[in-house]
Design an enzyme around this catalytic site. Structure first.
Site, PDB file in Angstrom:
ATOM      1  N   SER A 172     -15.261  -9.818  36.984  1.00 57.25           N
ATOM      2  CA  SER A 172     -16.295  -9.387  37.912  1.00 57.25           C
ATOM      3  C   SER A 172     -17.288  -8.458  37.195  1.00 57.25           C
ATOM      4  CB  SER A 172     -15.642  -8.711  39.125  1.00 57.25           C
ATOM      5  OG  SER A 172     -16.569  -8.471  40.142  1.00 57.25           O
ATOM      6  N   ASP A 217     -14.192 -19.002  44.585  1.00 62.42           N
ATOM      7  CA  ASP A 217     -14.921 -17.735  44.463  1.00 62.42           C
ATOM      8  C   ASP A 217     -16.369 -17.977  44.868  1.00 62.42           C
ATOM      9  OD1 ASP A 217     -16.164 -15.374  43.750  1.00 62.42           O
ATOM     10  OD2 ASP A 217     -15.433 -15.359  41.681  1.00 62.42           O
ATOM     11  N   HIS A 250     -12.746 -14.602  45.099  1.00 61.04           N
ATOM     12  CA  HIS A 250     -13.111 -13.749  43.964  1.00 61.04           C
ATOM     13  C   HIS A 250     -11.918 -12.942  43.461  1.00 61.04           C
ATOM     14  CE1 HIS A 250     -15.703 -11.600  41.267  1.00 61.04           C
ATOM     15  NE2 HIS A 250     -15.474 -10.433  41.845  1.00 61.04           N
TER      16      HIS A 250
END
EC number: 2.3.1.46
Length: 379
Positions: free
Chosen positions: A157, A323, A356
């Site tokens: 991320s 995601d 995610h």
């Protein structure tokens, strides 16, 4: 190591603090005269310092990535599934460094730290930071530890964005980049989610313009709402449906606006409550702005391939099918740019139902692909 810990754990770890008294110039035009970074290390640095791996954390992450601070800890560090003996980032091979970024709220200098110029917490006066600022500060930490080049810089991320920025800003200092569930810049939708979260905090009456510590209060409501919004984007529709569906807390509807009726409502409120008790509101604002501002190709007119033309690292890019915060298409943008720049890159798109958050969950294919790449790194 005590037998109370799993055999593949790094065991007890002790956070350390590095203080830097050389001013750090920031992208916003301001500078920090001095600052501290809290970090942990796992494994042993070899004689040539060629086996060091840097872990970069995501928005709400911190330095405690693996192991335990006490034998009574219920949970290990946030990426313990990936760091330790025999794990993808194998501490039998690698010396691993994980830090709390500048501006954080877990010991490194940030908005809740005392401003030496005033004797009060920085609060909203703490300078706005960028991913590039973090990388510059991380370079100094590496040098303090005797590391001139990282075998790999790894992150998921926002951590993946830092890993990518490392290879652009300091190409000679990184041999491998492992960029997971990330993007080359935020989409308009992602910026919008961050703005909603910020407004939840900024409009909380207890925020007091960022000086809430002086008032002895916390903008708990705003932080709670910000986390609830963010948490929805970290999960997939399928995983939420499977985990909660339309299940009720009790066997009937209450026909009001105040009761917590659905299980998913209860879960989100719990996540928000827990987060608001441990995270700093000003840090949350800083982290989301750093996300919004990340756009390393901007100086090249948006041409990411041109931006990557000078990099020397090898890359492993990973994404997850469900995601939707940073979709596989965003990872493929990085892959396509690297290929256009004729760089070495491998790409793994992993079928996972966890959205995610999948980069934090040790599913078999993810662990296998991650391990296979890390095991190829020569030290």
């Amino acid at each position: 190591m005590s037998t109370v810990f799993p055999v593949d754990s790094v065991g007890l770890v002790v956070p350390q603090t590095a203080r830097f008294d050389e001013p750090l110039a920031l992208a916003c035009g301001r500078s920090l005269a001095s600052y501290e970074l809290v970090y942990e290390t796992y494994g042993t640095l070899n004689a040539s310092a060629s086996n060091a791996v840097l872990i970069c954390h995501a928005l709400s992450g911190h330095h405690h990535a693996a192991g335990y601070h006490a034998a009574t800890d219920r949970k290990p560090g946030w990426w313990d599934s990936c760091i330790g003996p025999g794990k993808p980032i194998d501490t039998n091979r690698f010396f691993v460094v994980s830090l709390n970024n500048l501006g954080g709220c877990n010991g490194s200098t940030g908005p809740s730290s005392v401003n030496p110029a005033t004797g009060k917490p920085y609060g909203a006066d703490f300078p706005v930071l960028t991913v590039e600022d973090w990388v510059h500060s991380q370079v100094r930490l590496g040098e303090r530890l005797g590391i001139q080049q990282w075998a790999a810089v790894v992150g998921g991320s926002l951590g993946g964005m830092q890993a990518l920025q490392w290879t652009i800003s300091y190409p000679e200092r990184v041999r491998h980049c492992v960029d997971i569930a990330s993007a080359p810049k935020l989409s308009a939708q992602n910026i919008a989610f961050n703005e909603v979260a910020r407004q939840a905090i900024l409009t909380d009456p207890e925020f007091h313009g960022g000086s809430f510590q002086d008032q002895g209060v916390i903008p708990k409501r705003g932080l709670m709402l910000a986390r609830m919004v963010g948490h929805i984007t970290y999960l997939s529709d399928d995983s939420m449906g499977e985990k909660f569906g339309r299940e009720l807390k009790s066997d009937k509807l209450n026909y009001d606006f105040h009761s917590v009726e659905f299980q998913v409502e209860s879960y989100l409120r719990y996540q928000g409550e827990e987060f608001s008790g441990r995270f700093d509101a000003n840090t949350y604002l800083l982290m989301t702005k750093a996300l919004d501002y990340f756009d390393p190709a901007a100086a090249q007119g948006g041409d990411l391939a041109a931006t990557l033309a000078h990099v020397t690292a090898d890359y492993c890019i990973m994404s997850f099918t469900t995601d939707w915060r940073f979709s596989p298409a965003r990872s493929r943008e990085i892959v396509d740019a690297l290929m256009a720049a004729r760089k070495n890159v491998c790409y793994l798109e992993i079928d996972s139902p966890y959205g995610h958050d999948a980069f934090l969950i040790p599913t078999p294919r993810y662990m296998q692909g991650f391990s296979n790449y890390m095991n190829r790194i020569a030290i």
